[in-house]
Write a protein that holds these residues in place. Structure first.
Motif, PDB file in Angstrom:
ATOM      1  N   SER A 131       0.840  -1.200   0.000  1.00 21.36           N
ATOM      2  CA  SER A 131       0.000   0.000   0.000  1.00 21.36           C
ATOM      3  C   SER A 131       0.873   1.248   0.000  1.00 21.36           C
ATOM      4  CB  SER A 131      -0.878  -0.003   1.251  1.00 21.36           C
ATOM      5  OG  SER A 131      -0.053   0.011   2.394  1.00 21.36           O
ATOM      6  N   LYS A 132       0.253   2.379  -0.246  1.00 23.19           N
ATOM      7  CA  LYS A 132       0.930   3.662  -0.071  1.00 23.19           C
ATOM      8  C   LYS A 132      -0.132   4.631   0.413  1.00 23.19           C
ATOM      9  CE  LYS A 132       4.440   6.598  -0.918  1.00 23.19           C
ATOM     10  NZ  LYS A 132       5.837   6.556  -0.539  1.00 23.19           N
ATOM     11  N   LYS A 133      -0.696   5.439  -0.481  1.00 22.74           N
ATOM     12  CA  LYS A 133      -1.807   6.298  -0.044  1.00 22.74           C
ATOM     13  C   LYS A 133      -3.098   5.496   0.029  1.00 22.74           C
ATOM     14  CE  LYS A 133      -0.450  10.975  -1.247  1.00 22.74           C
ATOM     15  NZ  LYS A 133      -0.726  12.140  -2.109  1.00 22.74           N
ATOM     16  N   LEU A 134      -3.284   4.614  -0.944  1.00 23.54           N
ATOM     17  CA  LEU A 134      -4.441   3.716  -0.903  1.00 23.54           C
ATOM     18  C   LEU A 134      -3.980   2.360  -0.361  1.00 23.54           C
ATOM     19  CD1 LEU A 134      -6.436   4.215  -4.252  1.00 23.54           C
ATOM     20  CD2 LEU A 134      -6.763   5.334  -2.049  1.00 23.54           C
ATOM     21  N   PRO A 135      -4.884   1.644   0.303  1.00 21.83           N
ATOM     22  CA  PRO A 135      -4.472   0.348   0.871  1.00 21.83           C
ATOM     23  C   PRO A 135      -4.239  -0.712  -0.210  1.00 21.83           C
ATOM     24  CG  PRO A 135      -6.798   0.790   1.290  1.00 21.83           C
ATOM     25  CD  PRO A 135      -6.243   2.034   0.694  1.00 21.83           C
ATOM     26  N   THR A 136      -4.737  -0.495  -1.407  1.00 17.51           N
ATOM     27  CA  THR A 136      -4.594  -1.513  -2.453  1.00 17.51           C
ATOM     28  C   THR A 136      -4.512  -0.848  -3.820  1.00 17.51           C
ATOM     29  OG1 THR A 136      -5.787  -3.234  -3.665  1.00 17.51           O
ATOM     30  CG2 THR A 136      -7.118  -1.787  -2.321  1.00 17.51           C
ATOM     31  N   GLY A 137      -3.924  -1.540  -4.775  1.00 13.51           N
ATOM     32  CA  GLY A 137      -3.844  -1.015  -6.139  1.00 13.51           C
ATOM     33  C   GLY A 137      -5.079  -1.347  -6.959  1.00 13.51           C
ATOM     34  N   ASN A 138      -6.046  -2.046  -6.313  1.00 14.06           N
ATOM     35  CA  ASN A 138      -7.306  -2.399  -6.974  1.00 14.06           C
ATOM     36  C   ASN A 138      -7.139  -3.326  -8.169  1.00 14.06           C
ATOM     37  OD1 ASN A 138      -9.336  -1.152  -5.355  1.00 14.06           O
ATOM     38  ND2 ASN A 138      -8.468   0.802  -6.005  1.00 14.06           N
ATOM     39  N   TRP A 139      -6.224  -4.239  -8.052  1.00  6.46           N
ATOM     40  CA  TRP A 139      -5.990  -5.237  -9.105  1.00  6.46           C
ATOM     41  C   TRP A 139      -7.146  -6.232  -9.107  1.00  6.46           C
ATOM     42  CZ3 TRP A 139      -0.554  -7.332 -10.355  1.00  6.46           C
ATOM     43  CH2 TRP A 139      -0.631  -8.404 -11.250  1.00  6.46           C
TER      44      TRP A 139
END
Lengths: 479, 294
Positions: A329-337
């Motif tokens: 994660s970074k700003k969002l918890p997931t990259g939405n893959w």
């Protein structure tokens, strides 16, 4: 003369048994046609019970199926006799090709309405775009009406990518999200601990600590091979996680925006510092090969890799040393893959009943039972599309290490709102516009050039941004 | 190789010495060339050998580093590959290659005969036109070709594949055969004509037997090109009349290891051509060393 006749005799001696053997094989293969050798029906299965299917001779026709040659599909090809036991009057002709070739062949066929294929495997990238054009048949209604099919068992996030204006235009065969794999033995030896939900910064830190090229171990492995479905898929989920986006709401390219640029820079820098040599040549398969060879300390990729790299056949040396964590994660918890391979039906098919029967059979719970029973294991069973698989004790017995992470990753991924700030497109590891196939290929070429040091990261980011803007202008998305 | 030194008449001592020295040099050079030729030959053959060896490995052994040349061989990959439906692919390839080659020869022999021995006006332009059909890369013509095939109902049909391969190999066959016809001495033709042989007789009884190695080489090359062709086959015939190269690549997957299976299917795919080449090797060597394709 006698020497020549000796040669001919010798050749015949080699050829005749060979051709006989091949012909024999062919005869066996042809038994797959309707009416031939019924297979034993799937016996005791551990999974919560769909009713056994009864043969239905009322449906007839010939269907041409175009499939990507992944192991799950190859297993399905081998189980056609079971389909023909249930539908003795349906003939199935299969065309199996590698991903790039089948994409090209199917796209040519469907977009030109050539009518070569009745049923095809496509991804969530194509389904809504093609449904909008009227090229695909709505299939959700009939599937939902069949109680034995258990439509509700399919992950809603998977169906979301296959929906266009309330209609479901494909049935998911198997699906995946993204996750992190790592080598427990290397982490232990270095006194490190991988959190269940790592951040990208932690991945880089661990990479720095574990990078040991002299001993052939690289800190971070990621796909580097240019291509919208290879490197661009990874980078796009990283851009999402870093809070970036490809376009703003007015379709102005945003790759030079602070967060997007940070993601791309992080990707290039991390691989240049802690990645394997020649990373720009590595797609999924090459990276998996490196991991199996024990050369990757960490690897972020599709959840479907989990079953491969924990299989002692595929990974004899390190299968029990594989650790699992969520997508960084970074700003969002997931990259939405979120990706799935799905069966869809061409709207101009002339054997729609037979096509629907095949699609429903291939994506049913009964099929999963059959393949597990026939193959004696979950190796080539389709997973990641149905929740019931993750309650099955026999699956959990082999997948206990990663099943929870996979199911949570799939449920948490939201490719319909993939970014921190609003975007005019959908898609987790792609941008759902028809032009993305070439845009993704071209932009990832620029990033690969930065990976090998042919240009600076900043130049690569600007070049990709320029490409993205041009695409939006040419396609008329941008005012 | 050693003939040069012994066959010459020897008269005076110094000359003899010089010849012997030249001969020794020649022998040394020829030995060197033999070594180089073997080196290049082995280098060129190595990928094929490696493919053959990989076909007998397990998937994990196939990707192991460093690569192992000594390993426990297994027939597992061949079993997997042959458990599919190899025969229809093999049959499609065989029909497409053989029928298209027969058509190519039927058209190319008279055309090459005319161009070489009875050249019409502007024969150079005609020859250039033939080969110019090969200038454009296949990818450049695939879209119009696809549309033509779709409209003509040729997509996924054997007819379509045969037409395509005939058109693809015809220019090369005409060029090759023309150069073989050109090597036939004019006197032979004149003598035949004086004896009153008509074109048919001239062709079947005199010309064709004389250029038989050239014809064999042309047939072989036409079969190889058609057998190995992938791009048109995958674009226009994958559904319906898929050929051996398409069978081969279906083991390539983006998920999981496949090198050993691919090596096994490739070995099966090249086997018929290798056997054909082995049977026809004497003719081929003669054919390929005469005419323009030296």
């Amino acid at each position: 003369m006698s020497r020549r006749s000796f040669t001919i005799t010798a050749v015949l001696m080699v050829l005749v048994p060979l051709l006989t053997a091949i012909a024999g094989r062919g005869a066996l293969a042809q038994d797959a046609t309707p009416g031939a050798s019924p297979m034993a029906s799937p016996g005791a299965s551990p999974m919560a019970s769909p009713a056994a299917l009864e043969p239905d001779p009322s449906i007839s026709g010939t269907i041409d199926v175009g499939m990507v040659g992944n192991p799950q599909m190859v297993a399905l090809q081998g189980l056609l006799p079971e389909f023909n036991r249930l539908y003795p009057n349906v003939t199935v002709n299969m065309t199996v090709l590698p991903e790039n070739e089948i994409r090209q062949t199917i796209t040519q066929d469907i977009t030109n309405q050539s009518g070569q294929f009745d049923v095809v495997t496509i991804g969530p990238f194509e389904v809504p775009l093609w449904a909008e054009q009227g090229w695909l048949e709505e299939v959700g209604e009939e599937a939902a009406a069949d109680p034995n099919y258990a439509f509700d068992d399919i992950f809603p996030s998977m169906l979301a990518g296959l929906t266009y204006e309330e209609g479901v235009y494909a049935l998911p065969f198997y699906g995946e999200s993204g996750m992190t794999f790592y080598r427990k033995d290397l982490f232990e030896a270095a006194g490190l601990e991988m959190p269940e939900r790592p951040t990208w910064d932690q991945i880089a830190e661990f990479g720095a600590a574990l990078h040991d090229p002299d001993n052939g171990v690289y800190g971070v492995c990621l796909r580097g091979l240019p291509g919208w479905g290879e490197q661009a898929a990874i980078v796009t989920t990283m851009i999402n996680a870093f809070g970036g986006r490809w376009y703003d709401e007015d379709f102005n390219a945003q790759l030079e925006d602070e967060d997007s640029a940070a993601a791309i820079r992080f990707y290039v820098d991390t691989l240049r510092q802690y990645g394997p040599p020649g990373v720009e040549q590595n797609g999924f398969t090459e990276t998996e090969t490196l991991f199996v060879q024990g050369r990757c300390a960490q690897w972020y990729d599709a959840t479907s890799a989990a079953e491969l790299i924990t299989s002692p056949q595929e990974n004899p040396e390190y299968a029990d040393q594989v650790g699992f964590a969520f997508s960084p994660s970074k700003k969002l918890p997931t990259g939405n893959w979120l990706w799935s391979w799905n069966f869809a039906m061409a709207s101009n098919s002339d054997a729609k009943d037979a096509g629907t029967a095949f699609m429903k059979w291939a994506t049913s719970r009964n099929y999963i039972q059959t393949v597990v029973a026939e193959e004696g294991g979950w190796g080539r069973a389709p997973t990641g599309s149905r929740a019931s698989v993750y309650q099955d004790p026999s699956y959990l017995a082999i997948a206990s290490g990663f099943a929870d992470i996979v199911i949570d990753s799939i449920n948490e991924a939201n490719p319909n709102e993939p970014t921190e700030e609003p975007v005019p497109y959908t898609g987790g590891q792609f941008v759902r516009i028809p032009e993305f196939t070439s845009l993704g290929n071209d932009a990832s070429q620029e990033w690969a050039a930065a990976l090998v040091g042919d240009q600076s990261v900043d130049d690569a980011i600007s070049a990709a941004n320029e490409l993205a803007n041009q695409v939006a202008i040419d396609a008329g998305y941008q005012e | 190789m050693a003939v040069a030194t012994t066959a010459r008449p020897v008269v005076r001592q110094p000359a003899r010495f010089a010849i012997r020295r030249r001969g020794a040099n020649k022998e040394q050079a020829s030995a060197l060339w033999t070594v180089v030729a073997w080196g290049v030959g082995l280098l060129a053959f190595f990928p094929v050998l490696y493919m053959f060896l990989t076909a007998f490995k397990t998937e994990t052994a196939a990707v192991s580093l460093p690569p192992r040349l000594i390993f426990q061989p297994t027939l597992e990959q061949f079993r997997t590959v042959l458990s599919g439906d190899f025969l229809p692919f093999f049959r499609n390839s065989a029909i497409a290659s053989l029928v298209s080659t027969a058509l190519v020869m039927l058209l190319a022999v008279p055309a090459a005969y005319a161009l070489a021995l009875r050249p019409p006006k502007k024969w150079k332009d005609i020859l250039f036109f033939f080969i110019s059909t090969r200038f454009m890369p296949a990818a450049g013509v695939i879209v119009p070709l696809y549309i033509i095939f779709r409209e003509a109902g040729l997509l996924g049909t054997m007819r379509g594949l045969i037409i395509l391969y005939t058109a693809m190999n015809l220019p090369i066959a005409i060029w090759m055969l023309r150069s073989f016809f050109e090597e036939v001495p004019k006197d032979v033709l004149d003598a035949a004509e004086v004896d009153g042989a008509n074109v048919m007789r001239l062709m079947t009884e005199i010309l064709l037997p004389m250029i038989a190695p050239g014809i064999a080489a042309t047939i072989f090359i036409s079969i190889i090109f058609a057998w190995n062709e992938f791009f048109f086959a995958v674009s226009l015939a994958a559904a319906g009349t898929a050929t051996v190269p398409i069978f081969m690549v279906k083991f390539v997957t983006s998920e999981g290891l496949f090198w050993a299976k691919l090596a096994a299917s490739s070995t099966l795919a090249v086997l018929p051509i290798v056997l054909l080449g082995w049977v026809a090797q004497r003719q081929l060597v003669r054919g390929l060393s005469m005419g323009a394709v030296k």
